[in-house]
Design a protein around this motif. Structure first.
Motif, PDB file in Angstrom:
ATOM      1  N   ASP A 580     -18.795   5.883 -45.613  1.00 27.90           N
ATOM      2  CA  ASP A 580     -18.948   7.510 -46.539  1.00 27.90           C
ATOM      3  C   ASP A 580     -17.797   7.915 -46.395  1.00 27.90           C
ATOM      4  O   ASP A 580     -18.063   9.619 -45.882  1.00 27.90           O
ATOM      5  CB  ASP A 580     -20.265   8.416 -45.642  1.00 27.90           C
ATOM      6  CG  ASP A 580     -19.991   8.225 -43.901  1.00 27.90           C
ATOM      7  OD1 ASP A 580     -18.811   7.857 -43.565  1.00 27.90           O
ATOM      8  OD2 ASP A 580     -20.707   9.613 -43.255  1.00 27.90           O
ATOM      9  N   ASN A 582     -14.655   8.745 -48.905  1.00 27.05           N
ATOM     10  CA  ASN A 582     -13.946   7.589 -50.535  1.00 27.05           C
ATOM     11  C   ASN A 582     -12.737   6.819 -50.562  1.00 27.05           C
ATOM     12  O   ASN A 582     -12.325   7.301 -49.068  1.00 27.05           O
ATOM     13  CB  ASN A 582     -14.026   8.731 -51.397  1.00 27.05           C
ATOM     14  CG  ASN A 582     -13.594  10.323 -51.472  1.00 27.05           C
ATOM     15  OD1 ASN A 582     -12.230   9.844 -51.049  1.00 27.05           O
ATOM     16  ND2 ASN A 582     -13.700  10.901 -51.138  1.00 27.05           N
ATOM     17  N   GLY A 584     -10.148   7.576 -52.050  1.00 26.30           N
ATOM     18  CA  GLY A 584      -8.982   8.707 -52.182  1.00 26.30           C
ATOM     19  C   GLY A 584      -8.654   8.878 -51.070  1.00 26.30           C
ATOM     20  O   GLY A 584      -7.228   8.551 -49.885  1.00 26.30           O
ATOM     21  N   GLU A 585      -9.974   9.390 -49.845  1.00 28.23           N
ATOM     22  CA  GLU A 585      -9.895   9.489 -48.421  1.00 28.23           C
ATOM     23  C   GLU A 585      -8.985   8.980 -47.226  1.00 28.23           C
ATOM     24  O   GLU A 585      -8.123   8.647 -46.921  1.00 28.23           O
ATOM     25  CB  GLU A 585     -10.774  10.102 -47.519  1.00 28.23           C
ATOM     26  CG  GLU A 585     -11.716  11.578 -48.805  1.00 28.23           C
ATOM     27  CD  GLU A 585     -12.820  11.672 -48.349  1.00 28.23           C
ATOM     28  OE1 GLU A 585     -13.028  12.824 -48.166  1.00 28.23           O
ATOM     29  OE2 GLU A 585     -13.322  10.425 -48.424  1.00 28.23           O
ATOM     30  N   ASN A 630      -5.585  13.926 -52.989  1.00 30.71           N
ATOM     31  CA  ASN A 630      -6.383  14.545 -51.317  1.00 30.71           C
ATOM     32  C   ASN A 630      -5.110  14.066 -49.997  1.00 30.71           C
ATOM     33  O   ASN A 630      -5.817  15.004 -48.925  1.00 30.71           O
ATOM     34  CB  ASN A 630      -6.609  12.211 -51.320  1.00 30.71           C
ATOM     35  CG  ASN A 630      -8.362  12.262 -51.924  1.00 30.71           C
ATOM     36  OD1 ASN A 630      -9.261  12.670 -51.224  1.00 30.71           O
ATOM     37  ND2 ASN A 630      -7.855  11.245 -52.456  1.00 30.71           N
ATOM     38  N   LEU A 633      -5.669  17.575 -49.769  1.00 20.23           N
ATOM     39  CA  LEU A 633      -6.818  18.337 -48.762  1.00 20.23           C
ATOM     40  C   LEU A 633      -6.390  18.116 -47.056  1.00 20.23           C
ATOM     41  O   LEU A 633      -7.172  18.475 -46.331  1.00 20.23           O
ATOM     42  CB  LEU A 633      -8.086  17.069 -49.343  1.00 20.23           C
ATOM     43  CG  LEU A 633      -9.187  17.729 -50.512  1.00 20.23           C
ATOM     44  CD1 LEU A 633     -10.109  16.770 -50.618  1.00 20.23           C
ATOM     45  CD2 LEU A 633      -9.150  18.894 -49.845  1.00 20.23           C
TER      46      LEU A 633
ATOM     47  N   LEU B 242     -23.884   8.668 -49.355  1.00 19.41           N
ATOM     48  CA  LEU B 242     -23.321   9.125 -49.489  1.00 19.41           C
ATOM     49  C   LEU B 242     -22.663   9.664 -48.365  1.00 19.41           C
ATOM     50  O   LEU B 242     -21.967  10.573 -47.898  1.00 19.41           O
ATOM     51  CB  LEU B 242     -24.788  10.224 -48.162  1.00 19.41           C
ATOM     52  CG  LEU B 242     -26.069  10.226 -48.634  1.00 19.41           C
ATOM     53  CD1 LEU B 242     -26.705  10.226 -47.144  1.00 19.41           C
ATOM     54  CD2 LEU B 242     -26.686  11.002 -49.812  1.00 19.41           C
ATOM     55  N   CYS B 243     -21.662   9.563 -49.815  1.00 17.96           N
ATOM     56  CA  CYS B 243     -20.252   9.765 -49.653  1.00 17.96           C
ATOM     57  C   CYS B 243     -19.537  11.193 -51.087  1.00 17.96           C
ATOM     58  O   CYS B 243     -19.749  10.701 -51.758  1.00 17.96           O
ATOM     59  CB  CYS B 243     -19.916   8.689 -50.252  1.00 17.96           C
ATOM     60  SG  CYS B 243     -18.058   9.005 -50.205  1.00 17.96           S
ATOM     61  N   THR B 244     -18.869  12.075 -50.323  1.00 16.49           N
ATOM     62  CA  THR B 244     -17.981  12.821 -51.089  1.00 16.49           C
ATOM     63  C   THR B 244     -17.186  11.625 -52.207  1.00 16.49           C
ATOM     64  O   THR B 244     -16.852  10.889 -51.907  1.00 16.49           O
ATOM     65  CB  THR B 244     -17.447  14.021 -50.820  1.00 16.49           C
ATOM     66  OG1 THR B 244     -18.044  14.355 -50.050  1.00 16.49           O
ATOM     67  CG2 THR B 244     -17.237  14.885 -51.514  1.00 16.49           C
ATOM     68  N   PRO B 245     -17.469  12.356 -54.176  1.00 16.07           N
ATOM     69  CA  PRO B 245     -16.946  11.791 -54.823  1.00 16.07           C
ATOM     70  C   PRO B 245     -14.936  11.845 -54.331  1.00 16.07           C
ATOM     71  O   PRO B 245     -14.264  12.773 -53.887  1.00 16.07           O
ATOM     72  CB  PRO B 245     -16.704  11.809 -55.795  1.00 16.07           C
ATOM     73  CG  PRO B 245     -18.429  12.430 -55.633  1.00 16.07           C
ATOM     74  CD  PRO B 245     -18.452  13.384 -54.366  1.00 16.07           C
ATOM     75  N   ASN B 246     -14.055  10.137 -54.529  1.00 14.64           N
ATOM     76  CA  ASN B 246     -12.607  10.615 -54.212  1.00 14.64           C
ATOM     77  C   ASN B 246     -12.061  11.339 -55.236  1.00 14.64           C
ATOM     78  O   ASN B 246     -12.955  12.375 -56.604  1.00 14.64           O
ATOM     79  CB  ASN B 246     -12.287   9.650 -55.122  1.00 14.64           C
ATOM     80  CG  ASN B 246     -10.756   9.760 -55.044  1.00 14.64           C
ATOM     81  OD1 ASN B 246     -10.223  10.107 -54.096  1.00 14.64           O
ATOM     82  ND2 ASN B 246     -10.027   8.666 -54.807  1.00 14.64           N
ATOM     83  N   SER B 260     -15.585  18.979 -49.206  1.00 14.37           N
ATOM     84  CA  SER B 260     -14.675  18.233 -49.352  1.00 14.37           C
ATOM     85  C   SER B 260     -13.790  17.970 -48.069  1.00 14.37           C
ATOM     86  O   SER B 260     -12.939  16.957 -48.265  1.00 14.37           O
ATOM     87  CB  SER B 260     -13.510  19.224 -50.297  1.00 14.37           C
ATOM     88  OG  SER B 260     -14.442  19.684 -51.863  1.00 14.37           O
TER      89      SER B 260
END
Lengths: 696, 720
Positions: A580, A582, A584-585, A630, A633, B242-246, B260
């Motif tokens: 869960d 993404n 980029g993260e 990212n 962030l 259930l994951c925040t999109p990139n 975020s």
């Protein structure tokens, strides 16, 4: 009996002494060490005969045999090893005994001059010697002090009578003059200098110093004469031995001398029928008027006179004894030799300070290859020292000191006693000349045995037992053993070696030599023995591969990285495992983790700097992977944790923006394509991730 | 039943085929792995060879036999032919090289690494055949200690096969039914429906056939149920996680700030500065609430000609900022109380286990609350704010309605939480919008999304689950600490305390465990239980230094005067009490020990009390240490080192070179557990000045209480 200093022969004459060392039955005689290929191997005299002599007296032969077997079992092998080592040390010495502290009396040099030594002294010395050489010609008298004439005859000498104990030596100065026009050959003048009686096979220990006959060649003899220009001077020795029998046909063509082996010529001529005449010639000044004979002790190999003198041209270098080839130095153990001390002196009365001759190494090594039963008539080198006055203080008072060796074996329950009259080491025949030195030598050089000293009314008793603790382990620098292949012997430029520290104690505290240190040790004394080698005296290994660490790898700690490869991989994998988070993260987290692991940040205050460095070092990667937001962030998150301030966020992002603009400017169109492709790729990646999770 | 007959045969052959296929696939997989491994090895070898070729090495020149010892034996080779000469070479005895001690492989590590308890025994330890026969009782006991042994065939492997197997019957079944059309006309339509739907349960006949073939697997009904069960879980997986999109991707959506930043917040370890660190499985969320006030600064200078400050009246601006401030303070208060975990998929046991009560309640609440929002947001491509947006904006700005993408909106919310009304900065950071646009958007956000923002703070369902047993255990341990009596010599693991709204009193976990509050605690800066740090100007190596006295290393964030916070890059620090954290260890070397097995040796001389190395390894719980210790005792070699009441450092699998240091009752090193920035760490220090090349020893019985624990080691030394 002709007593010699070399106690062995004396001992074997006076009492039925057995071999000091065990030996297998029947192996006696020649060559104690069967495997030795050494021609010069010696010391057989000690082993040689009568191994079983102790047992001869015993009544019960069988018991004796068994006992002896046990004895051999215990002592044979170490003895053989030490014999071998002795031989090896004679041929290729690793050290000289005389340089050992406890053998200092074997060393003739003194260090007293070192105190005043300056570098200029070297120059002075050389200059002086040059002047001396010239001045010698005229200034000094040549003084020869004859120590003795040595000749081994077939018959034991103790039977000979008193008057035969001396020979007459005649010395002539031979002057070879320059040819004059009318001369056919060089005119030769022989100037007799004198005739003296010289002791035959003397035992120097019993002869007084002053008793030696001396001949002097006065200095004016060397001055140029009126009529002829003298080309060269030489000394001719003529030794006539009364009542001579036909000796063996020993012909020696060897010009062997201690230092000046090539400056002496000999030829033979027969003189009298009744007596044997030996001759030898030595050059004093050669054709170029260079001095050939310096101060020193000389031993000249004599030649029995023959009918026809051998010309110079026919002279060869072989030594022949009974038709057998002899090693060059063998002449000196067989004789005949004439020994004398040569000095250049202005004062004819001064004779006490004759220089000490250095012993020949081979002097110890008589007769092992020839006939061990033949008693030695060559003075042991140590005896030379006795002559000199300087050495006399070191010599122990000459008394009949008897050393009893008591061999303990079979768990120290049995013993066998041997006695010796001298202070030679029974294993390597080294003459230690002092009881202390002998004990020290035994203890240090023959550590396969344990030696304990017990005082004895007649001298000393030494208990010899096998050292059970001896493991043959190497106590030197282990790097020598582990010298790593390909490196230790590299001659292809400098090669790094493992640093090893040796402690060299400049003036170590030495207790006064005392025999008490050889008494049976009390408990706890062993602890004091410490190795004086410290540092990296071992071979190290890589901790990951167990491979030996090469010296050039010493300075790099291969295992000390904060982020070993496996840990880097692990953190990447661990982050990839999240479902869960993404893409980029994940990318930013991985980059950041590797960054932190690499630099090992520990403090909150480092974080501002760390973020800037992160952007600096990974900026291009961040832009290529399209991770700018990212990263933002991430920075905001760090800010939320109170680790960075907004100013740093601004700065870091500004740097990224600049970098991006730079890149955009460089390849605008390309970047455009990449951005599209990259984003679609991102989408694919996330889709594939979905698929992956589904499979789970 | 005539139908069942061929079906049975078919079932059997199908079963065999699937089995074979599986085996084949597995073999292929192994082959591929092997090949890739070979390639890796080849690559490494090439590298090594390259390095070797660069080194200037000459082969050992054989010394000539002439002049050397004549006692050397010659090795002769005689050829039968007269024309060939004899060949002889001196025999050259090689020195014996002693073998090296035994070593189990291990991974290098310079910091402790926390691992979870192993409830499954990974392998039955092999200690030689004799021991195996003698000690069956021991092995049985050992296996009893664990929940099971790794490699026991569980259901997991079979399920896949089973589903495949059942599905594999379809085509055949279909065919056979066509063949036997007349007899089974009733069955046909249902089957046809099945096939077209492709989601329904296969026909009963298939299960009947399977049941008859494998009677021990259960009846037809059971199989059918099982099949249904097995198919069931696969469906939720199909849903997107259930994951925040990139944020940088094209699918970026407009989400709340919390969402975020959620990944970053939850995975970041505030103590290691890393995401998902190896040492602290339990990460606290940031406490935004107590952020320093000076950070909230208003921009009063316009950033340019188009700056919103020139357009908007200042009073309006200030009221808006006020509203924002209130709102965010509210939101952050909520979020700060909620440490959440991420779920890691491959962990098998992620669901069970009791969760700490506080979190549990929160989670449930948040979960149920969010069920609606997440589904509405998740399922519709256009989230609600986006839906509302165009109309609003169109109304306000007629000329050029700026399009706000999802990413930009999210980014705005994120930055707004940090920069508040510093719209110029926000605009700069967003990069694609001017500050005026940002300002206008902000005004809208405040008006429109006031209500949704409030529940926006509540996290979606996915974040709640604990991802490992490990963290649960820690909580349990910290709870158990309260129950046991606190005798003075007990040292407990530090865990940052988090009890908002009331100060650190007797109920605080730090106070209970007799630990100081650290900078990682959520309590107030002025907390009485906080360690103040030192103000030394010296080396901090005497008891004058409060840090040294408290067996702590100087904290670079607290001790500002002693030098612990200076000279990050150099090894020369004036403070001598920060060696472990800086990794100022000595270069150690590995060689066979003079005492037993391997030994650790020091390269450079050290002075008394200098740090030699940290004793690193896996951080395991005391229970795990008991389990492992039983095996290690049998092996007569243990690398366990008691860290505190909760944890043990085990250097068996991971560690550093100091693990090879042997035990001695008269050692040259000593071990000390030091509190280093909130972590207990084991430092090995020099007990006296140590020369280079010396072997290192320390007393394994580092405290009397632990003496019994290391009996095994003592025994080992005795034997050697």
């Amino acid at each position: 009996a002709v007593p010699t200093l070399q106690g062995q022969s004396g001992a074997s004459d006076s009492q039925p002494v057995s071999a000091m060392a065990p030996q297998k039955h029947g192996s006696g005689g020649n060559g104690f060490y069967a495997n030795s290929t050494s021609k010069v191997a010696n010391g057989g005299a000690h082993v040689s005969s009568g191994v079983v002599m102790t047992s001869v007296k015993r009544p019960k032969m069988e018991q004796v045999q068994a006992d002896h077997e046990l004895f051999l079992q215990a002592f044979e092998k170490p003895t053989q090893i030490y014999r071998f080592l002795r031989t090896r040390n004679l041929i290729a010495p690793i050290f000289l005994h005389r340089s050992l502290t406890y053998m200092s009396h074997r060393n003739s040099r003194t260090n007293s001059k070192r105190k005043y030594f300056g570098v200029n002294d070297l120059l002075f010395k050389v200059e002086k010697s040059k002047v001396d050489q010239d001045s010698h010609n005229m200034a000094s008298n040549l003084q020869l002090t004859f120590t003795g004439f040595f000749h081994k005859t077939e018959k034991p000498l103790q039977n000979s009578e008193n008057e035969e104990n001396s020979v007459s030596v005649e010395m002539l100065l031979v002057k070879v003059c320059h040819k004059k026009r009318k001369d056919v050959s060089c005119p030769v003048k022989q100037v007799p200098t004198g005739k003296k009686q010289v002791p035959l096979n003397p035992d120097s220990s019993q002869t007084k110093l002053g008793a030696f006959p001396t001949l002097i060649v006065p200095s004016h003899e060397f001055e140029p004469s009126n009529s002829h220009m003298v080309k060269s001077y030489s000394l001719l020795f003529r030794v006539s031995r009364p009542g001579g029998r036909e000796l063996n046909g020993m012909t020696t063509r060897d010009n062997v001398m201690e230092e000046l082996s090539n400056r002496k010529k000999r030829y033979c001529s027969n003189q009298d029928d009744g007596e044997t005449t030996f001759v030898a010639q030595m050059t004093v000044f050669d054709k170029n008027r260079r001095l050939q004979l310096l101060d020193g002790e000389y031993e000249v190999s004599m030649q029995e006179m023959e009918e026809s003198p051998v010309g110079k041209k026919r002279a060869t270098w072989e030594t022949i004894l009974d038709g057998k080839w002899l090693p060059p130095f063998e002449t000196f153990s067989q004789g005949p030799t004439l020994q004398f001390t040569l000095r250049w002196t202005n004062d004819t009365a001064d004779r006490g300070t004759a220089p000490v001759a250095k012993p020949l190494a081979t002097r110890n090594s008589e007769s092992s290859t020839v006939d061990s039963s033949k008693p030695s008539n060559v003075k042991p080198p140590q005896a030379v020292g006795k002559i000199t006055s300087t050495e006399q203080t070191h010599v122990e008072p000459r008394q009949k000191l008897r050393v009893y060796y008591q061999f303990l074996y079979n768990n120290n329950t049995q013993q066998q006693t041997e006695a010796r009259d001298d202070l030679h080491c029974p294993w390597c025949t080294l003459n230690c000349r002092k009881l202390y030195s002998l004990l020290k030598h035994l203890k240090l050089s023959h550590s396969r045995f344990i030696f304990n000293y017990v005082p004895h009314p007649k001298g000393a008793r030494i208990d010899v037992s096998i050292n059970e603790c001896y493991d043959g382990s190497y106590v030197g620098n282990p790097q020598d053993i582990h010298c790593q292949p390909g490196f230790a012997f590299s001659r292809n430029g400098p090669v790094k070696r493992t640093p090893v520290t040796h402690f060299l104690v400049c003036r170590p505290k030495r207790s006064k030599p005392s025999l008490s240190e050889f008494l049976e040790p009390e408990d706890g004394e062993q602890e004091q023995q410490r190795t004086y080698i410290s540092g990296h005296n071992r071979l190290y290994f890589h901790s990951d591969s167990c491979m030996p660490l090469r010296p050039q790898e010493m300075d790099v700690d291969s295992e000390d990285e904060r982020d070993p490869a496996w840990l880097r991989e692990k953190t990447v994998m661990q982050i990839d495992e999240f479902t869960d988070v993404n893409e980029g993260e994940k990318e930013v987290m991985k980059l950041w983790n590797l960054h932190v692991m690499k630099h090992g940040y520990i403090a909150d205050t480092q974080m501002n700097q760390a973020c800037m460095l992160f952007v600096e070092q990974h900026g291009t990667t961040i832009i290529e992977k399209n991770l700018c937001r990212n990263v933002l962030l991430h920075l905001v998150s760090m800010h939320d944790f109170g680790l960075v301030n907004t100013g740093n966020i601004d700065k870091a992002m500004a740097q990224l923006r600049d970098l991006k603009q730079q890149k955009d400017g460089q390849e605008q169109s390309k970047t455009q394509d990449n951005a599209d492709g990259g984003s679609s790729g991102d989408g694919e990646a996330s889709v594939s991730n979905f698929v992956k999770t589904k499979n789970h | 039943m005539q139908f069942i007959g061929p079906l049975c045969k078919r079932v059997k052959s199908e079963y065999m085929r699937l089995r074979q296929l599986k085996r084949f696939r597995k073999a292929e997989e192994i082959k591929a792995l092997f090949q890739s491994n070979r390639r890796k090895i080849e690559g490494r070898t090439e590298l090594l060879n390259e390095e070797w070729s660069k080194l200037r090495i000459q082969s050992i020149p054989l010394s000539t036999t002439s002049g050397s010892l004549p006692s050397k034996k010659l090795c002769m080779v005689e050829s039968g032919f007269p024309s060939f000469p004899y060949q002889a070479v001196a025999m050259r005895p090689l020195t014996t090289v002693a073998g090296i001690p035994f070593m189990y492989s291990w991974s290098p590590l310079q910091q402790n690494f926390m691992v979870e308890d192993e409830t499954f025994l990974h392998n039955i330890p092999y200690m030689g055949d004799e021991v195996l026969e003698q000690d069956e009782a021991f092995l049985e006991e050992l296996i009893d200690n664990y929940d099971g042994v790794h490699g026991d065939r569980g259901e997991a492997g079979q399920t896949c096969l089973f589903i495949q197997f059942v599905l594999g019957q379809y085509p055949f079944c279909f065919k056979s039914q066509i063949q036997d059309n007349a007899d089974f006309s009733l069955a046909f339509p249902s089957l046809g429906r099945e096939l077209s739907a492709n989601k329904k349960i296969p026909h009963d006949k298939i299960f009947t056939a399977i049941a008859s073939m494998f009677p021990y697997k259960g009846t037809m009904e059971e199989l059918k149920d099982k099949y249904k069960d097995l198919l069931e879980p696969s469906s939720p997986v199909k849903l997107p996680p259930l994951c925040t999109p990139n944020m940088d991707g094209p699918l970026a959506k407009s989400v709340q700030r919390e969402q975020s930043l959620h990944s970053f917040h939850t995975l970041f370890c505030r103590r290691c500065f890393k995401y998902d660190c190896f040492l602290h499985p339990f990460h606290a969320s940031p406490n935004v609430y107590k952020r320093k006030n000076k950070e909230i600064r208003m921009e009063t200078e316009p950033c340019g000609l188009d700056c919103f400050l020139l357009q908007v009246q200042l009073s309006e601006y200030i009221t808006i900022s006020y509203v924002f401030l209130l709102k965010f303070a509210d939101q952050n208060m909520q979020s700060s109380q909620r440490p959440r975990r991420r779920r890691r998929q491959p962990r098998p046991s992620s669901s069970c286990g009791p969760t700490p009560s506080g979190f549990c309640e929160e989670g449930k609440e948040g979960g149920s609350d969010h069920e609606t929002t997440s589904s509405s947001e998740g399922n519709s491509q256009c989230p609600s704010p986006a839906k509302l947006r165009p109309g609003e904006e169109g109304a306000e700005e007629s000329e050029s309605p700026p399009q706000w993408s999802g990413a930009e909106e999210s980014l705005f919310r994120v930055l707004h939480g940090t920069y508040y009304n510093n719209f110029c900065s926000i605009a700069r950071l967003i990069g694609t919008k001017t500050c005026r646009e940002v300002y206008e958007f902000a005004v809208k956000e405040v008006l429109i999304h006031h209500v949704p923002l409030e529940d926006g703070g509540i996290s979606p369902q996915k974040k709640k689950r604990k991802h490992s047993l490990c963290s649960e255990r820690i909580v349990l341990i910290s709870l158990s600490i309260c129950l046991t009596d606190n005798s003075s010599n007990q040292v407990y693991n530090y865990q940052p305390c988090d009890h908002p709204e009331h100060p650190c009193d007797s109920s605080c976990s730090c106070v209970m465990t007799q630990n100081f509050c650290e900078k990682f605690c959520q309590c107030d800066q002025e907390c009485q239980n906080r360690f103040p740090g030192c103000r030394c100007k010296t080396q901090c190596n005497t008891k004058q230094c409060p840090c040294y006295l408290a067996v702590r290393e100087c904290d670079p964030d607290l001790c500002m005067t002693c030098g612990a916070a200076d000279h990050w890059d150099s090894k020369q620090v004036s403070c001598k009490n920060c060696s472990i954290q800086r990794g100022l260890k000595k270069h150690l070397l590995l060689a066979p020990s003079d005492v037993a097995g391997w030994g650790t040796f020091i390269k450079e001389p050290v002075q008394k009390n200098e740090l030699i190395s940290e004793y690193c390894g896996e951080l395991i719980s005391q229970d795990e240490a008991d389990r492992r210790g039983r095996i290690y005792d049998k092996y007569m070699s243990s690398f366990l080192f008691n860290l505190n009441n909760d944890f043990v450092v085990d250097a068996t699998r991971k560690g550093n070179k100091i693990r090879f240091a042997n035990h001695s009752v008269n050692p040259n090193c000593y071990a000390k557990v030091v509190m280093v920035n909130g972590d207990h760490r084991i430092g090995i220090f020099a007990k006296r000045a140590i020369q280079r090349g010396e072997e290192l020893f320390f007393d394994y019985r580092y405290s009397q209480a632990d003496a019994l624990k290391y009996v095994g080691i003592e025994r080992e030394i005795d034997i050697v």
